[in-house]
Design a protein around this motif. Sequence first.
Motif, PDB file in Angstrom:
ATOM      1  N   SER A  65      -1.871  -0.140  -2.308  1.00  0.00           N
ATOM      2  CA  SER A  65      -2.637   0.950  -2.927  1.00  0.00           C
ATOM      3  C   SER A  65      -3.102   1.948  -1.880  1.00  0.00           C
ATOM      4  CB  SER A  65      -3.820   0.401  -3.724  1.00  0.00           C
ATOM      5  OG  SER A  65      -4.806  -0.140  -2.876  1.00  0.00           O
ATOM      6  N   SER A 102      -1.364   5.409  -2.220  1.00  0.00           N
ATOM      7  CA  SER A 102      -2.385   6.153  -2.971  1.00  0.00           C
ATOM      8  C   SER A 102      -2.242   5.912  -4.474  1.00  0.00           C
ATOM      9  CB  SER A 102      -2.293   7.644  -2.658  1.00  0.00           C
ATOM     10  OG  SER A 102      -2.521   7.877  -1.296  1.00  0.00           O
ATOM     11  N   SER A 103      -2.107   4.661  -4.818  1.00  0.00           N
ATOM     12  CA  SER A 103      -1.948   4.267  -6.211  1.00  0.00           C
ATOM     13  C   SER A 103      -2.839   3.055  -6.468  1.00  0.00           C
ATOM     14  CB  SER A 103      -0.483   3.915  -6.490  1.00  0.00           C
ATOM     15  OG  SER A 103      -0.322   3.458  -7.790  1.00  0.00           O
ATOM     16  N   THR A 104      -3.678   3.144  -7.478  1.00  0.00           N
ATOM     17  CA  THR A 104      -4.624   2.072  -7.756  1.00  0.00           C
ATOM     18  C   THR A 104      -4.027   1.080  -8.750  1.00  0.00           C
ATOM     19  OG1 THR A 104      -6.429   3.617  -7.400  1.00  0.00           O
ATOM     20  CG2 THR A 104      -6.963   1.554  -8.521  1.00  0.00           C
ATOM     21  N   PHE A 113       0.936  -1.507 -11.055  1.00  0.00           N
ATOM     22  CA  PHE A 113       0.880  -0.148 -10.522  1.00  0.00           C
ATOM     23  C   PHE A 113       1.577   0.738 -11.557  1.00  0.00           C
ATOM     24  CE2 PHE A 113       0.287  -2.661  -6.750  1.00  0.00           C
ATOM     25  CZ  PHE A 113      -0.470  -1.882  -5.899  1.00  0.00           C
ATOM     26  N   ASN A 114       0.794   1.344 -12.444  1.00  0.00           N
ATOM     27  CA  ASN A 114       1.362   2.150 -13.529  1.00  0.00           C
ATOM     28  C   ASN A 114       2.225   3.288 -13.020  1.00  0.00           C
ATOM     29  OD1 ASN A 114       0.701   1.105 -16.100  1.00  0.00           O
ATOM     30  ND2 ASN A 114      -1.435   1.664 -15.780  1.00  0.00           N
ATOM     31  N   GLU A 115       1.730   4.027 -12.021  1.00  0.00           N
ATOM     32  CA  GLU A 115       2.446   5.203 -11.534  1.00  0.00           C
ATOM     33  C   GLU A 115       3.809   4.839 -10.947  1.00  0.00           C
ATOM     34  OE1 GLU A 115      -0.583   4.350  -9.912  1.00  0.00           O
ATOM     35  OE2 GLU A 115      -1.887   5.434 -11.262  1.00  0.00           O
ATOM     36  N   LEU A 116       3.909   3.653 -10.394  1.00  0.00           N
ATOM     37  CA  LEU A 116       5.147   3.224  -9.733  1.00  0.00           C
ATOM     38  C   LEU A 116       6.033   2.380 -10.640  1.00  0.00           C
ATOM     39  CD1 LEU A 116       3.484   2.146  -6.379  1.00  0.00           C
ATOM     40  CD2 LEU A 116       4.727   4.275  -6.817  1.00  0.00           C
TER      41      LEU A 116
END
Length: 180
Positions: free
Chosen positions: A44, A48-50, A61-64
């Motif tokens: 994270s 830069s992904s929470t 990791f939703n964004e990824l």
Amino acid sequence: MRGNTVLPSILFGILLLITLQVWYNAALIEQLRWLLYPTGYMLSWILSSTPEFIPQKGYLFNELNIILGKTCSGFTFLLLFIGLIYFRFHNYYTSPKSKFLFTLLILIAAYPITIVMNVSRILIGILGQRIGDVFLTAQPHRVLHEWVGLFCYMAALVLIYKIVSLYHTKHFSNEKIVPS
């Protein structure tokens, strides 16, 4: 006297690895948070992904579009690291105290090395996934993911083996070691 310590050391190493593997097979995702949390935290920070922890699944990791679950915990690498270093170098240590300290050092060192290696493997896997999204269909994409992980683990284990070998060659070069 030396030959008498080899078999118990080997049996101890085998018992240790079997015990860890049996524990892992029965472990729930919550019990693997000691590996997953630092891996997820480092990822994270780097990406830069929470992540969101989902019980019984892992860190999402939703964004990824990835989830760090049980199979992504790095436990396999941890076992491989412990086994490789223990079985290759345990015979350099002859006294019970030195064997104990050597084993303790391996167990302590295995944790941060596993975390760093696992984060590296996942980052390379994400890159491979992005490349696979462009060029591959679902099945070869999965195979690519597995091969990236295998390559990363093997490369790290070879590098670690070489470093530890150099250390032992330098510090134990005058001693005759009984092969195990």
